[in-house]
Design an enzyme around this catalytic site. Structure first.
Site, PDB file in Angstrom:
ATOM      1  N   VAL A  40       1.637  -1.027  -5.714  1.00 34.97           N
ATOM      2  CA  VAL A  40       2.589  -1.050  -6.828  1.00 34.97           C
ATOM      3  C   VAL A  40       3.736  -0.174  -6.338  1.00 34.97           C
ATOM      4  CG1 VAL A  40       3.057  -0.368  -9.213  1.00 34.97           C
ATOM      5  CG2 VAL A  40       0.845  -1.403  -8.625  1.00 34.97           C
ATOM      6  N   PRO A  41       4.813  -0.798  -5.873  1.00 39.70           N
ATOM      7  CA  PRO A  41       5.856  -0.077  -5.135  1.00 39.70           C
ATOM      8  C   PRO A  41       6.789   0.748  -6.017  1.00 39.70           C
ATOM      9  CG  PRO A  41       6.457  -2.369  -5.344  1.00 39.70           C
ATOM     10  CD  PRO A  41       5.090  -2.232  -5.961  1.00 39.70           C
ATOM     11  N   CYS A  42       6.277   1.836  -6.546  1.00 43.59           N
ATOM     12  CA  CYS A  42       7.077   2.702  -7.405  1.00 43.59           C
ATOM     13  C   CYS A  42       8.270   3.304  -6.653  1.00 43.59           C
ATOM     14  CB  CYS A  42       6.206   3.790  -8.030  1.00 43.59           C
ATOM     15  SG  CYS A  42       5.174   4.681  -6.880  1.00 43.59           S
ATOM     16  N   HIS A  43       8.194   3.310  -5.332  1.00 43.57           N
ATOM     17  CA  HIS A  43       9.311   3.841  -4.540  1.00 43.57           C
ATOM     18  C   HIS A  43      10.547   2.943  -4.627  1.00 43.57           C
ATOM     19  CE1 HIS A  43       7.083   1.108  -1.885  1.00 43.57           C
ATOM     20  NE2 HIS A  43       8.247   0.897  -1.276  1.00 43.57           N
ATOM     21  N   ARG A  44      10.402   1.725  -5.111  1.00 46.92           N
ATOM     22  CA  ARG A  44      11.534   0.802  -5.228  1.00 46.92           C
ATOM     23  C   ARG A  44      12.300   0.970  -6.539  1.00 46.92           C
ATOM     24  NH1 ARG A  44       7.977  -4.333  -3.234  1.00 46.92           N
ATOM     25  NH2 ARG A  44       7.588  -3.537  -1.135  1.00 46.92           N
TER      26      ARG A  44
END
Length: 177
Positions: free
Chosen positions: A136-140
């Protein structure tokens, strides 16, 4: 699929992954050292023991590694066990998973997509509690005006920048935010 956890080497350092009968229950970005990464994973999943990953988890690790080597990968095929997560967080995570590698959205854009434009801070809290970083790419997700926003992994915003740098095909970090 039996349950367990393990560490694996990545370009960022030793990451962790935990799984159960219904899919991944969590991932862990590298801490200061391997011992701390494993300790953090064990604190979150005290009932799990270190084990060799079964085939679906090995495939997930391979996909994560490919993404962290700069290969464009969509990790939505990785099955997550989301039991116990709140509906709002699940909505946030679903939207985040739909963002292609190398692209970003803002907390406000996710809030608006969820039908609550005033919920940007709630989106940030949900992402801060994300049990599946990378998958779950929270860095995006960035703040308004391409402000980096926070990042709860070791290294904070610098780790977020590294992840976006890798996914952007090596564009200069100053171009990211």
């Amino acid at each position: 699929m039996k349950q367990g956890l393990c560490l694996f080497d990545t370009p960022l350092g030793r990451c962790g992954i935990a799984w159960g009968e219904r899919g991944l229950v969590g991932t862990q970005l590298p801490e200061v050292d391997e011992r701390r990464t494993l300790a953090r994973l064990r604190r979150r999943y005290p009932e799990l023991q270190e084990a060799l990953p079964p085939e679906p988890v090995s495939a997930a690790i391979d996909s994560i590694l490919a993404l962290l080597r700069g290969e464009p990968r969509d990790l939505r095929e990785i099955v997550l066990d989301t039991a116990g997560l709140q509906a709002f967080a699940l909505g946030v995570y679903e939207l985040a998973r739909a963002i292609p590698p190398g692209q970003t959205r803002t907390y406000g854009e996710l809030a608006t997509a969820l039908g609550d434009p005033g919920a940007a801070r709630a989106v940030g809290r949900a992402l801060g509690a994300n049990p599946f970083p990378i998958v779950v790419p929270c860095h995006r997700i960035l703040g308004a005006g391409d402000w980096s926003g926070g990042f709860s992994a070791h290294g904070g915003v610098e780790t977020k920048k590294k992840l976006l740098f890798i996914e952007s095909g090596g564009r200069g970090q100053q171009e990211l935010f």
